[in-house]
Write a protein that holds these residues in place. Structure first.
Motif, PDB file in Angstrom:
ATOM      1  N   ASP A 176       0.782  -1.229   0.000  1.00 52.51           N
ATOM      2  CA  ASP A 176       0.000   0.000   0.000  1.00 52.51           C
ATOM      3  C   ASP A 176       0.820   1.290   0.000  1.00 52.51           C
ATOM      4  O   ASP A 176       0.285   2.366  -0.126  1.00 52.51           O
ATOM      5  CB  ASP A 176      -1.015   0.013   1.160  1.00 52.51           C
ATOM      6  N   LEU A 194       3.542   3.203  -5.400  1.00 52.83           N
ATOM      7  CA  LEU A 194       2.800   4.107  -6.268  1.00 52.83           C
ATOM      8  C   LEU A 194       2.391   3.385  -7.535  1.00 52.83           C
ATOM      9  O   LEU A 194       3.116   2.527  -8.032  1.00 52.83           O
ATOM     10  CB  LEU A 194       3.687   5.282  -6.657  1.00 52.83           C
ATOM     11  N   SER A 195       1.275   3.786  -8.058  1.00 56.24           N
ATOM     12  CA  SER A 195       0.877   3.223  -9.342  1.00 56.24           C
ATOM     13  C   SER A 195       1.724   3.860 -10.437  1.00 56.24           C
ATOM     14  O   SER A 195       2.327   4.922 -10.234  1.00 56.24           O
ATOM     15  CB  SER A 195      -0.596   3.510  -9.589  1.00 56.24           C
ATOM     16  N   GLU A 229       0.634   7.406 -11.078  1.00 55.76           N
ATOM     17  CA  GLU A 229       1.072   8.384 -10.074  1.00 55.76           C
ATOM     18  C   GLU A 229       2.539   8.747 -10.271  1.00 55.76           C
ATOM     19  O   GLU A 229       2.918   9.915 -10.209  1.00 55.76           O
ATOM     20  CB  GLU A 229       0.884   7.818  -8.663  1.00 55.76           C
ATOM     21  N   THR A 230       3.343   7.741 -10.513  1.00 56.68           N
ATOM     22  CA  THR A 230       4.771   7.988 -10.690  1.00 56.68           C
ATOM     23  C   THR A 230       5.001   8.912 -11.877  1.00 56.68           C
ATOM     24  O   THR A 230       5.778   9.851 -11.814  1.00 56.68           O
ATOM     25  CB  THR A 230       5.539   6.673 -10.914  1.00 56.68           C
ATOM     26  N   ILE A 277       4.382   7.457   3.693  1.00 59.69           N
ATOM     27  CA  ILE A 277       3.860   7.544   2.329  1.00 59.69           C
ATOM     28  C   ILE A 277       2.411   7.049   2.291  1.00 59.69           C
ATOM     29  O   ILE A 277       1.542   7.633   1.645  1.00 59.69           O
ATOM     30  CB  ILE A 277       4.732   6.702   1.359  1.00 59.69           C
ATOM     31  N   LYS A 278       2.175   5.992   3.050  1.00 61.22           N
ATOM     32  CA  LYS A 278       0.815   5.428   3.097  1.00 61.22           C
ATOM     33  C   LYS A 278      -0.165   6.486   3.617  1.00 61.22           C
ATOM     34  O   LYS A 278      -1.217   6.724   3.024  1.00 61.22           O
ATOM     35  CB  LYS A 278       0.830   4.205   4.012  1.00 61.22           C
ATOM     36  N   TRP A 320       0.256   9.677   3.665  1.00 57.86           N
ATOM     37  CA  TRP A 320       0.197  10.791   2.710  1.00 57.86           C
ATOM     38  C   TRP A 320      -0.795  10.460   1.585  1.00 57.86           C
ATOM     39  O   TRP A 320      -1.591  11.292   1.164  1.00 57.86           O
ATOM     40  CB  TRP A 320       1.586  11.063   2.143  1.00 57.86           C
ATOM     41  N   LYS A 321      -0.721   9.207   1.119  1.00 60.67           N
ATOM     42  CA  LYS A 321      -1.628   8.796   0.044  1.00 60.67           C
ATOM     43  C   LYS A 321      -3.082   8.812   0.501  1.00 60.67           C
ATOM     44  O   LYS A 321      -4.001   8.956  -0.306  1.00 60.67           O
ATOM     45  CB  LYS A 321      -1.260   7.385  -0.447  1.00 60.67           C
ATOM     46  N   GLU A 322      -3.266   8.674   1.817  1.00 60.43           N
ATOM     47  CA  GLU A 322      -4.636   8.731   2.342  1.00 60.43           C
ATOM     48  C   GLU A 322      -5.144  10.166   2.465  1.00 60.43           C
ATOM     49  O   GLU A 322      -6.247  10.400   2.951  1.00 60.43           O
ATOM     50  CB  GLU A 322      -4.700   8.045   3.714  1.00 60.43           C
ATOM     51  N   ASP A 382       3.977  17.452   2.124  1.00 68.52           N
ATOM     52  CA  ASP A 382       3.605  17.560   0.724  1.00 68.52           C
ATOM     53  C   ASP A 382       4.242  18.809   0.116  1.00 68.52           C
ATOM     54  O   ASP A 382       4.591  19.749   0.823  1.00 68.52           O
ATOM     55  CB  ASP A 382       2.082  17.667   0.637  1.00 68.52           C
TER      56      ASP A 382
END
Ligand code: UDP
Ligand code: MG
Length: 325
Positions: free
Chosen positions: A2, A5-6, A9-10, A123-124, A126-128, A177
């Motif tokens: 999780d 990055l996809s 996204e990258t 990172i997890k 942050w992605k949330e 961010d």
């Protein structure tokens, strides 16, 4: 996983610069740097290949710069800002923030007290949708009892005295961010209490508990005198309560001496004067002198800071940059 990055996204992030910028201030950290890089690289590569570490050599007196240049030559993602002298950690961080090109930016100590493995979780979060993920120590290993107590008192004090709330047991280790960084860059003051500035900008912030490890090698660069000045910096940068305190103290002294004056005058009128008052005169004199010196001192602290701010000197001088345009 999780934290990964996809592709999408990258690609989105690569357009602007790199994805993760690590900001690593180093002052006499020669022995730690290689190990720091190895451990950091392992963590970062799991997330993305698209990262950079911006090292700031804060006027080190040992082989730090040499070691950094070596790291830069084996991996050009290791970038270096070499200061012309020691400017202190807060300024070193500021320089790193100025040069970081990432979408997320992570300041971290180079002595490995802050475990790089925490970045997965950061990172997890942050992605949330969190803009700042700050690491909060649950345990402080390898630190003295006195340091723990004083740190505790300091946070209590500063949070009572200032309007912004600075999270307890939180250092500079955090993920932020890009937009938070851009806001931070607008704060140009010379007296930089980074922890306060981080809180001041706001945004959606979340705490991530972790255990702070002992130093990998070397010794701490902070002593009690430095910490004391650091505390004064924090308070004066974010609060004018000490100035108000001076006013109230002055007012209190004025009222008590007025009452005292009335008592003395009444006594003299009723019982006459017998030139006795030496002790009471000395007490009043010394007390007043003390109060005045304290208040002048408090005002002086602020005037000194205004003086430094109006000079508008650059915050730091860069000797040379490696790997940064
Ligand atoms: N540091 C710096 N300039 C200084 C003092 C320290 O860049 O004048 C760096 C140091 O190399 C380390 C970080 O700031 O990466 C934290 O310093 P230290 O470990 O001495 O502080 P502590 O962890 O004991 O609070
Ligand atoms: Mg340390």
């Amino acid at each position: 996983m999780d934290f990964e990055l996809s592709k999408e996204e990258t690609r989105e992030i690569t357009k602007t610069g790199c994805f993760i910028s690590i900001i690593a201030p180093a002052y006499n950290e020669y022995e730690n740097l290689n190990f720091f890089y190895q451990r950091m690289k392992t963590v970062l590569n799991e997330i993305t290949e698209n990262w950079e570490i911006v090292f700031i050599n804060d006027g080190s007196k040992d082989e730090t710069l040499k070691e950094l240049i070596r790291l830069n030559s084996i991996d050009e993602r290791n970038k270096i800002i070499d200061f012309s002298r020691n400017f202190g950690k807060e300024i070193a961080l500021t320089a790193g923030l100025d040069y970081a090109s990432g979408q997320v930016i992570i300041p971290i100590d180079t002595d490995l007290q802050d475990p790089p493995e925490l970045i997965y979780e950061m990172i997890k979060l942050w992605k949330e949708g969190n803009d700042v993920v700050y690491a909060t120590r649950t345990k402080r290993e390898g630190e003295t009892f006195i340091k723990k107590i004083t740190a505790h008192l300091f946070y209590d004090f500063i949070n009572k005295m200032t309007k912004i709330s600075i999270p307890k047991n939180t250092g500079d280790y955090r993920l932020m961010d890009r937009k938070v960084l851009d806001s931070l860059k607008q704060l140009k003051e010379t007296h930089r209490f980074m922890k306060g500035l981080f809180s001041w900008v706001g945004y959606k912030q979340i705490s991530l508990p972790y255990v702070r490890e002992p130093r990998y090698a070397g010794t701490t660069k902070f002593n009690y005198w430095k910490l004391w000045n650091f505390a004064i910096e924090g308070i004066t940068s974010f609060s004018i309560v000490p100035l108000q305190f001076a006013t109230y103290l002055g007012f209190f002294v004025f009222v008590t001496s007025f009452i005292y004056a009335i008592i003395i005058i009444t006594k003299t009128i009723i019982f006459g004067s017998d030139v006795k008052g030496y002790p009471s005169m000395m007490v009043t004199l010394l007390f007043m002198g003390g109060v005045q010196l304290i208040t002048v001192g408090v005002i002086g602290e602020y005037v000194g800071r205004i003086y430094n701010e109006v000079k508008q000197r650059p915050l730091y001088i860069v000797n040379r940059k490696y790997g940064i345009k």
